[in-house]
Design a protein around this motif. Structure first.
Motif, PDB file in Angstrom:
ATOM      1  N   ILE A 153      50.246  37.179  46.864  1.00 44.36           N
ATOM      2  CA  ILE A 153      48.938  36.903  46.960  1.00 44.36           C
ATOM      3  C   ILE A 153      47.937  36.799  45.824  1.00 44.36           C
ATOM      4  O   ILE A 153      48.134  37.779  45.142  1.00 44.36           O
ATOM      5  CB  ILE A 153      48.478  38.297  47.801  1.00 44.36           C
ATOM      6  CG1 ILE A 153      49.223  38.345  49.266  1.00 44.36           C
ATOM      7  CG2 ILE A 153      46.964  37.919  48.287  1.00 44.36           C
ATOM      8  CD1 ILE A 153      49.249  39.742  50.369  1.00 44.36           C
ATOM      9  N   ALA A 154      47.403  35.327  45.612  1.00 46.61           N
ATOM     10  CA  ALA A 154      46.557  36.171  44.373  1.00 46.61           C
ATOM     11  C   ALA A 154      45.465  36.891  44.904  1.00 46.61           C
ATOM     12  O   ALA A 154      44.976  36.902  45.708  1.00 46.61           O
ATOM     13  CB  ALA A 154      45.979  34.312  44.456  1.00 46.61           C
ATOM     14  N   SER A 155      45.650  38.147  43.362  1.00 44.54           N
ATOM     15  CA  SER A 155      44.836  39.639  43.492  1.00 44.54           C
ATOM     16  C   SER A 155      43.016  38.420  42.531  1.00 44.54           C
ATOM     17  O   SER A 155      43.584  38.634  41.764  1.00 44.54           O
ATOM     18  CB  SER A 155      44.832  40.290  43.419  1.00 44.54           C
ATOM     19  OG  SER A 155      43.737  41.288  43.392  1.00 44.54           O
ATOM     20  N   THR A 156      42.353  38.199  43.088  1.00 47.04           N
ATOM     21  CA  THR A 156      41.237  37.446  42.348  1.00 47.04           C
ATOM     22  C   THR A 156      39.832  38.018  41.580  1.00 47.04           C
ATOM     23  O   THR A 156      39.174  37.974  41.114  1.00 47.04           O
ATOM     24  CB  THR A 156      40.125  36.164  43.668  1.00 47.04           C
ATOM     25  OG1 THR A 156      39.826  36.693  44.728  1.00 47.04           O
ATOM     26  CG2 THR A 156      41.717  35.376  43.875  1.00 47.04           C
ATOM     27  N   ALA A 157      39.336  39.583  42.172  1.00 44.31           N
ATOM     28  CA  ALA A 157      38.717  40.512  41.415  1.00 44.31           C
ATOM     29  C   ALA A 157      39.353  41.306  41.479  1.00 44.31           C
ATOM     30  O   ALA A 157      40.228  42.528  42.067  1.00 44.31           O
ATOM     31  CB  ALA A 157      37.190  40.625  41.666  1.00 44.31           C
ATOM     32  N   SER A 158      38.352  42.369  40.487  1.00 44.01           N
ATOM     33  CA  SER A 158      38.841  44.211  40.621  1.00 44.01           C
ATOM     34  C   SER A 158      37.671  44.866  41.625  1.00 44.01           C
ATOM     35  O   SER A 158      36.551  43.898  41.618  1.00 44.01           O
ATOM     36  CB  SER A 158      38.133  44.979  39.167  1.00 44.01           C
ATOM     37  OG  SER A 158      37.507  45.619  39.097  1.00 44.01           O
ATOM     38  N   PRO A 159      38.134  45.958  42.428  1.00 45.45           N
ATOM     39  CA  PRO A 159      37.504  46.128  43.600  1.00 45.45           C
ATOM     40  C   PRO A 159      36.065  46.796  42.923  1.00 45.45           C
ATOM     41  O   PRO A 159      34.633  46.406  43.741  1.00 45.45           O
ATOM     42  CB  PRO A 159      38.450  47.251  44.219  1.00 45.45           C
ATOM     43  CG  PRO A 159      39.470  47.098  42.918  1.00 45.45           C
ATOM     44  CD  PRO A 159      39.928  45.379  41.696  1.00 45.45           C
ATOM     45  N   TYR A 160      35.701  46.983  41.581  1.00 40.73           N
ATOM     46  CA  TYR A 160      34.440  47.674  40.864  1.00 40.73           C
ATOM     47  C   TYR A 160      33.291  46.399  41.456  1.00 40.73           C
ATOM     48  O   TYR A 160      32.662  46.327  40.865  1.00 40.73           O
ATOM     49  CB  TYR A 160      34.929  48.054  39.839  1.00 40.73           C
ATOM     50  CG  TYR A 160      35.848  49.268  39.903  1.00 40.73           C
ATOM     51  CD1 TYR A 160      34.452  50.703  40.400  1.00 40.73           C
ATOM     52  CD2 TYR A 160      36.718  49.596  38.992  1.00 40.73           C
ATOM     53  CE1 TYR A 160      35.248  51.619  39.960  1.00 40.73           C
ATOM     54  CE2 TYR A 160      37.228  50.650  38.892  1.00 40.73           C
ATOM     55  CZ  TYR A 160      36.184  52.018  38.831  1.00 40.73           C
ATOM     56  OH  TYR A 160      37.160  53.264  39.077  1.00 40.73           O
ATOM     57  N   LYS A 161      33.834  44.941  41.631  1.00 38.24           N
ATOM     58  CA  LYS A 161      32.530  44.340  41.224  1.00 38.24           C
ATOM     59  C   LYS A 161      32.224  43.896  42.481  1.00 38.24           C
ATOM     60  O   LYS A 161      30.860  43.230  42.812  1.00 38.24           O
ATOM     61  CB  LYS A 161      33.426  42.702  40.971  1.00 38.24           C
ATOM     62  CG  LYS A 161      32.147  41.568  40.120  1.00 38.24           C
ATOM     63  CD  LYS A 161      33.238  41.242  39.711  1.00 38.24           C
ATOM     64  CE  LYS A 161      32.948  39.707  39.052  1.00 38.24           C
ATOM     65  NZ  LYS A 161      32.725  38.532  37.655  1.00 38.24           N
ATOM     66  N   PHE A 162      33.130  44.691  43.812  1.00 37.63           N
ATOM     67  CA  PHE A 162      32.170  45.028  45.467  1.00 37.63           C
ATOM     68  C   PHE A 162      32.267  45.831  46.047  1.00 37.63           C
ATOM     69  O   PHE A 162      33.086  46.563  46.974  1.00 37.63           O
ATOM     70  CB  PHE A 162      34.210  43.463  45.996  1.00 37.63           C
ATOM     71  CG  PHE A 162      33.408  41.789  45.509  1.00 37.63           C
ATOM     72  CD1 PHE A 162      31.688  41.406  45.569  1.00 37.63           C
ATOM     73  CD2 PHE A 162      34.090  41.737  44.104  1.00 37.63           C
ATOM     74  CE1 PHE A 162      31.896  39.624  44.701  1.00 37.63           C
ATOM     75  CE2 PHE A 162      33.971  40.716  43.446  1.00 37.63           C
ATOM     76  CZ  PHE A 162      32.748  39.872  44.103  1.00 37.63           C
ATOM     77  N   ILE A 188      36.526  40.392  34.458  1.00 35.88           N
ATOM     78  CA  ILE A 188      36.929  40.918  35.715  1.00 35.88           C
ATOM     79  C   ILE A 188      37.636  40.581  37.311  1.00 35.88           C
ATOM     80  O   ILE A 188      37.399  40.917  38.393  1.00 35.88           O
ATOM     81  CB  ILE A 188      36.276  42.226  36.111  1.00 35.88           C
ATOM     82  CG1 ILE A 188      35.342  42.335  36.090  1.00 35.88           C
ATOM     83  CG2 ILE A 188      36.702  43.258  34.808  1.00 35.88           C
ATOM     84  CD1 ILE A 188      34.811  43.870  37.475  1.00 35.88           C
ATOM     85  N   ALA A 189      37.484  38.799  37.105  1.00 34.08           N
ATOM     86  CA  ALA A 189      37.795  38.366  38.381  1.00 34.08           C
ATOM     87  C   ALA A 189      38.711  37.032  37.537  1.00 34.08           C
ATOM     88  O   ALA A 189      38.264  36.624  36.305  1.00 34.08           O
ATOM     89  CB  ALA A 189      36.360  37.771  39.196  1.00 34.08           C
ATOM     90  N   PHE A 190      39.358  36.632  38.432  1.00 40.57           N
ATOM     91  CA  PHE A 190      40.467  34.952  37.974  1.00 40.57           C
ATOM     92  C   PHE A 190      39.768  34.415  37.169  1.00 40.57           C
ATOM     93  O   PHE A 190      40.201  33.312  36.815  1.00 40.57           O
ATOM     94  CB  PHE A 190      41.022  35.125  39.399  1.00 40.57           C
ATOM     95  CG  PHE A 190      40.800  33.669  40.514  1.00 40.57           C
ATOM     96  CD1 PHE A 190      39.762  33.611  40.663  1.00 40.57           C
ATOM     97  CD2 PHE A 190      40.893  32.539  39.426  1.00 40.57           C
ATOM     98  CE1 PHE A 190      39.428  32.300  41.571  1.00 40.57           C
ATOM     99  CE2 PHE A 190      40.852  31.128  40.570  1.00 40.57           C
ATOM    100  CZ  PHE A 190      39.911  31.468  41.238  1.00 40.57           C
ATOM    101  N   LYS A 191      38.781  34.039  37.719  1.00 42.38           N
ATOM    102  CA  LYS A 191      37.466  33.005  36.650  1.00 42.38           C
ATOM    103  C   LYS A 191      38.317  32.766  35.213  1.00 42.38           C
ATOM    104  O   LYS A 191      38.033  31.894  34.186  1.00 42.38           O
ATOM    105  CB  LYS A 191      36.271  32.610  37.092  1.00 42.38           C
ATOM    106  CG  LYS A 191      35.906  32.886  38.655  1.00 42.38           C
ATOM    107  CD  LYS A 191      36.184  31.137  38.894  1.00 42.38           C
ATOM    108  CE  LYS A 191      35.432  31.175  39.853  1.00 42.38           C
ATOM    109  NZ  LYS A 191      36.496  32.143  41.636  1.00 42.38           N
TER     110      LYS A 191
END
Ligand SMILES: *Cc1c(COP(=O)(O)O)cnc(C)c1O
Length: 494
Positions: A419-428, A107-110
């Motif tokens: 806008i690059a959205s780089t992670a799910s809000p659940y991760k933070f 769940i992150a852009f990586k």
């Protein structure tokens, strides 16, 4: 297409060799000798699937891979591991298009690049007759680590060792890593920050004596960090894909320029957008968004890069970085592909912790624009986007959203913006729920906050989050920052 070192343009390697090595022997980063042109028409691209765009873009860079090899890598990477068929999604909110790059396994852009890197790497090993087992050595600010572990777990012929800053990642990020399965995986916390971890890893790569001992034991190092060209190039794909999707939706006309905003840490993601632009994708501004570690903002404003400053722990930890490694590639390109000039700047950085670029170089960077968000601004924009558009973003993406919002108010530039959205809000969740409700949460556990976020937003819980609730903790090693090599030697039995 050959690749050369940013610090010595006489060192040429093939794409597959560059992927295998990760970093050049002289400590430089591999760059393509020229940026290939995107010759496929934008209309044709708008009719392609993600995988098709991926092949179109990557085949121009990885020229020593056969069509069959590269397509096999792409097929193995972009499959049902992703929760959406499109691989990435685009949502409109706050006057911009959010390119959601977080629908992969961690769940992150990586995941966008790290799901393909193991396949590129093992294919490269085969092509070059490499017999040794590949040891992936990685420093992570949180998201790379898990995405690399997930990508390499149980891949035959590879091992992976990940270092992360003990107090520098979110609890969810930490749990994701320390619960990683796979006999070839090892996760180590260090008592230091991300830059310490990254420096330690770079030193091991450049340690000749260590590398010789490795070889005798049948190992060789490679890197899954964003300095590996095998990570950078797959990231170019989604900018081309995003443009093509906007065209398909009728939001832009073919050839119309867009702006791209990227929440930035190690400068990999935004450099991929720069490569997309250099390939001929119609892009106007590249907006580099930083958190309170705003070394890049200062750099684009003044031309001086100065890492001599306090390291700030923020709610966007994957961007808590003072040495942005991939910036070296931009220095090389904007110095007219001069490895001499680039090497001189890097040596100044090493000795003094700072350098200043020439006026010419600064001029060549005029596509870039820096901005930053404070912790308060980051929380505020999360609350505002949700209030106004019912859309929830994570803290990293929020840094980008704030910078875009400010840019637009100041310039009145109404260019269509991604806008690059780089992670799910659940991760933070902690900081995201804090932003949504305008409060600071310190008492609640991370899982309580995840549940709160679920109730507030109604967004389905990703598999990655469900998993860590029950998974066993398998990795418990913690070491001092000067013990990293010792830990590696122990893990490999050297
Ligand atoms: C890694 C990461 C970033 C920064 O990307 P760079 O390529 O290092 O600039 C931003 N947001 C998230 C969520 C990340 O994981």
């Amino acid at each position: 297409m050959r690749y050369l070192s940013t610090r010595n343009s006489k060192l040429y390697v093939t794409a597959s060799e560059a992927i295998l090595k990760g970093l050049s022997e002289d400590g430089g980063l591999f760059v393509p000798e020229s940026i290939p042109e995107l010759t496929t028409s934008l209309d044709a691209l708008s009719k392609m699937s993600y995988k098709e765009v991926a092949y179109d873009v990557m085949s121009r860079f990885f020229t020593d891979f056969t069509e069959e090899e590269l397509k096999a890598c792409i097929d193995a990477a972009y499959d049902s591991k992703f929760e959406t068929e499109n691989i990435c999604e685009m949502k409109k909110a706050g006057g911009a298009w959010f390119l959601e790059l977080y629908h992969g396994k961690t769940i992150a852009f990586k995941d966008m690049a790290l799901s393909i890197l193991p396949h590129l790497l093992t294919t490269s090993a085969k092509k070059n007759g490499v017999k040794e087992e590949i040891v992936i050595l990685t420093a992570t600010s949180g998201d790379t680590g898990k995405a690399a572990l997930a990508g390499f777990a149980d891949v035959p012929g590879t091992r992976i060792i990940v270092f992360y800053p003990k107090d520098g990642v979110s609890r969810v990020q930490e749990l994701q890593m320390v619960t990683q399965k796979g006999d070839n995986t090892k996760v180590i916390a260090i008592k230091g920050n991300f830059d310490d971890a990254q420096t330690g890893v770079k030193e091991m790569f450049n340690n000749k004596e260590l590398n010789e001992r490795l070889k005798e034991k049948g190992f060789r190092f490679s890197s899954a960090n964003s300095i590996n060209i095998g990570r950078l190039i797959p990231q170019v794909v989604y900018y081309v894909f995003a443009y093509a999707q906007l065209l398909k939706k009728g939001e832009i006309k073919a050839g119309e320029q867009i702006n791209i905003v990227v929440p930035t840490g190690n400068f990999g993601n935004i450099l991929a957008a720069y490569y997309a632009k250099r390939m001929g994708l119609p892009v106007n501004k590249l907006v580099c968004a930083s958190n309170e570690n705003k070394v890049l903002y200062d750099f684009f404003k003044t031309g001086t890069y100065d890492k001599n400053r306090e390291f700030i722990l923020t709610t966007s930890p994957s961007m808590d970085i003072l040495i942005s490694s991939n910036l070296e590639r931009l220095l090389f390109h904007t110095a007219g592909d001069s490895s001499e000039k680039c090497a001189a700047l890097m040596s100044e950085l090493k000795t003094f912790g700072k350098y200043t670029v020439s006026e010419d170089m600064k001029e060549n960077m005029s596509d870039f624009l820096g901005g930053f968000a404070t912790e308060k601004q980051t929380g505020d924009i999360i609350g505002r986007l949700f209030g106004e558009d019912g859309y929830v973003i994570d803290t990293h993406t929020a840094v980008g959203a704030h910078v875009y919002d400010t840019y637009r108010k100041e310039t009145k530039d109404d260019t269509v913006t991604v806008i690059a959205s780089t992670a799910s809000p659940y991760k933070f969740s902690r900081a995201v729920v804090g932003g949504l409700l305008g409060k600071v949460f310190t008492e609640e556990s991370d899982f309580e906050l995840i549940d709160m976020l679920h109730e507030l937003s109604g967004i389905e819980l990703p598999e990655a989050v469900k998993e860590i609730k029950t998974a066993e903790i398998r990795h418990k090693t913690v070491c001092e920052k000067n013990e990293m090599q010792k830990e590696v030697e122990r893990a490999l039995g050297l």
